[in-house]
Design an enzyme around this catalytic site. Structure first.
Site, PDB file in Angstrom:
ATOM      1  CB  CYS A 184      -0.953   0.008   1.196  1.00  0.00           C
ATOM      2  SG  CYS A 184      -0.130  -0.112   2.791  1.00  0.00           S
ATOM      3  CB  THR A 185       4.063   2.105   1.707  1.00  0.00           C
ATOM      4  OG1 THR A 185       3.498   1.948   3.010  1.00  0.00           O
ATOM      5  CG2 THR A 185       5.038   3.260   1.719  1.00  0.00           C
TER       6      THR A 185
END
Length: 421
Positions: A184-185
């Site tokens: 997600c980062t």
């Protein structure tokens, strides 16, 4: 492919080498006892000639290998073999002092050896064996290993007696886990320059690289790194992140940690000293693992790394895998690969009459075609019962592994789950 293997010998016609003063510092250690001498040490004038005939193998001619080659040559060892498949590049020159600008592109082992002395013929390999009756290691086959490694301002060195002391596999828990960034980062909230590079290699490469859909990233390919660098730079600008350079990109892709010459020199000196102790018994050996850290001041500590009784590499105790009778052979294969870091294991067992039975093997295309259907069969369908012994071979292991299956029934598993709940 021919492995560049080179032997170095001291020049017998060199006045400095034959001078009585040349080895005076070594003779002081070898020809008289000291307060830290090994109890079995007997001072003698014959030890130095013994060192000159002893064969040493250095694996790797990088920052640590160059230091070791120099240290061992200055300690009186004359039969030194060094092996390294890598070639010299510009980034090596700041710390691998045996190489010069004119050597870029040449094999490291050849250049390092020529710098110290001259060439060697082939390399002889001796394997560790166990006594069939006592199941104990045969002392005549033990070749001590001195292992050293550096990572920035940190380093370690250890002495390994195969079959007696802890091996490298015994201590894998001491290694830090691989760096992994949350998906997600990478996809939505990059904050660091390495996030941008990882986004290209993990998410963007598969669908958009111009080199072909099934082409894997080659960290040494200028074209691959240049393409990744340009895409990472675009993404970094979008999120106002700085610090993306070609060298930084290659460092992230290859997981390169900057080397520090002083750390290499210190760890090499520790390793070379242990080699000297092993050869002469003039001083008690390290017992058996030393760590070094000079990030904030200087810290060093020596401790005994314990041998694992169930180590899959150096222990003779069979390993155990627990599965359900409805589990498929594919699950056995996946467990072996994950637990023991295998690459392409082959699995055999013995039938009721003691005859060898191949369950899965990919050593040849014919074997793979015949045994691949077994991967979708359950252990029950393959007549593998509780206590069945499997023999597992893999190119990452010098010797076959013995694996015992502990198989539980579906009823037993369900009962356990209910009780647990």
């Amino acid at each position: 492919m021919t492995v560049p293997t080179v032997e170095t010998r001291s020049a017998n016609n060199c006045n400095e080498t034959n001078s009585p003063k040349r080895w005076s510092h070594i003779r002081r250690v070898l020809e008289r006892p000291g307060p830290f001498s090994d109890p079995a040490f007997e001072p003698s004038t014959e030890i130095l000639p013994f060192l000159e005939s002893m064969k040493i193998l250095i694996i790797g001619a990088g920052g640590l290998g160059c230091e070791l080659l120099k240290d061992l040559a200055l300690m009186g060892f004359r039969q030194i073999s060094i092996i390294d498949m890598d070639t010299i590049d510009l980034a090596n020159l700041n710390r691998q002092f045996l190489f010069k600008f004119k050597d870029i592109g040449k094999p490291k082992a050849e250049v390092a050896a020529k710098f110290i002395m001259n060439r060697i013929p082939a390399c002889k390999v001796t394997l560790l064996t166990y006594d069939d009756e006592t199941n104990q290691v045969d002392p005549s086959t033990i070749i001590p290993l001195v292992d050293g490694g550096t990572e920035g301002f940190k380093g370690n060195a250890r002495v390994i007696y195969p079959g007696i002391t802890a091996c490298i596999e015994c201590n894998l828990d001491l290694f830090p886990p691989q760096v992994a960034y949350p998906m997600c980062t990478l996809a939505n909230q990059p904050r660091l320059p390495e996030h941008c590079v990882e986004w290209v290699t993990v998410l963007h490469w598969k669908e958009h690289n111009p080199f072909g859909k099934d082409v894997r990233i080659d960290g040494d390919s200028v074209q691959h790194i240049q393409w990744i660098y340009e895409r990472a730079l675009e993404r970094a600008k979008t999120y106002k992140i700085t610090g993306i350079t070609f060298r930084f990109t290659q460092g992230v892709v290859k997981r390169i940690i900057p080397a520090v010459a002083s750390t290499n020199a210190i760890v090499a000196s520790i390793s070379a000293t242990e080699v000297f102790k092993l050869a002469t018994r003039s001083v008690i050996l390290m017992n058996n693992y030393t760590i070094f850290n000079d990030i904030e001041g200087i810290y060093t500590y020596t401790f005994e790394a314990e041998k694992k009784s169930n180590c899959p590499v150096c222990s003779t105790i069979p390993q155990k895998i627990e599965l359900n009778e409805t589990s498929k052979l594919q699950e056995v294969l996946d467990t072996l690969i994950e637990r023991y870091n295998l690459i392409s294991p082959g699995i055999t067992t013995a039938d009721n009459e003691g005859q060898n039975r191949t369950l899965y093997m990919i050593s040849t295309q014919q074997f793979e075609e015949i045994t691949k259907p077994n991967l979708n069969k359950t252990l029950q369908e393959l007549n593998l019962t509780d206590g069945t012994e499997l023999t597992v071979v893999d190119k990452t292991r010098a010797n076959p592994m013995r694996i015992f299956l502990h198989i539980t029934s579906s009823m037993e598993t369900t009962s356990k789950d209910l009780i647990y709940t």
